[in-house]
Design a protein around this motif. Sequence first.
Motif: not given
Length: 280
Positions: A9-10, A73-75, A109-111
Motif C-alpha cells: 500500500g502507498k 498504521i501506514a495510513r 520512502w518508496p518500497i
Amino acid sequence: MPMPEIMTGKFAPLRLVMWPPSSLRIVDWNINRGQQLPGIIDFLSGTNADILILQEVDINARRTHRLNIAEEIARKLQMDYVFGREFEELAQGSKASPAYHGQAILAKWPISNPRLIRFSRQSHFWEPRWFLPRIEPFQERLGGRIALVAEINVAGSKLLTYSLHLESRANDQLRLSQVEEVLADAARQDPRCPLVIAGDLNLDASKDRAAMAFATAGFQDAIAAPRTPTTTARGLFEAGRRIDWAFVRGPIRADSGRVHNQVKASDHYPVSFILSASRG
C-alpha cells in the motif's frame, strides 16, 4: 479467494528530494498483532521514524476488529507498506473471511521488490490437528515462519531490509538454522548495499553460535544493550527476555540504539536506532 503472500500500500506523500538525508531513524517492534493499536500508533507517531520493521501484524482477525493493521498504521503515519503473509489464523477467521498474520515493513520512502524467505525448517507446532477445536487457546494455523525482505529507495540510494520472526515453539538449533538462511541470502547481496536485519529472534543473539554467525557475516549489533529485556515480565518470578534484535552491515553505522521499555502497547518493547553513513 486467499490473499496473496505479499500485500502493498502507498500512503507516503511524494518527496522531491535530490540527496539522501544524513541519517534515518528505524524502529523494530513485535506489536502483538496490533491488539493495542491506538497505543502503537501513538508511540510510532512520536518517534517520527523513517522506517518501521514490524512483526506479529494481523489482517482481518477477530481479535483486532477485522482491520488490516499494517495499512491502518501506514495510513495514519503517511507511509508506504509491504506485508508478508506468515500464517492463516484458523481460529481468527472463517472460510468465507479468512484471517492472516505476518510481518510488515513501512517507510516514508518508496518500497520495491518485496519477497519472502519461507524457512525450510519449521517446528510444525501450529499445524491443525483433527482432535483440537479451532478456538483461540490452540491457535491453529496454516503456513510457516518467514523473513520479509524489501528494498527501500531513499532518494536514489537503496537500503535492503529484512523483518524476521523466528520460531517460538522450538529450540535454538532450529532458530539458528533460520538465521543461517537469512544470512545466506544476505551474503548474495552487493556488499556495498546498506543492509538491516531486525526482528523477534526468540533467542539471545549476543551468545554463542548466533553472535558468531552475525559477526562472521559482517553484521554489527545496532542496539548494543544485551542486558536490557525487550519483552515484558511474564510473572513475579519470570523476568523479561532480550529476544528482539537489529543488525546492520555495509557502509553504515548505527547510533543511539535503545529499548523503549516504558511503552506498554505490546508484550514486546520497541527498539530503535539511527542509521547514518559510516565514517571514513
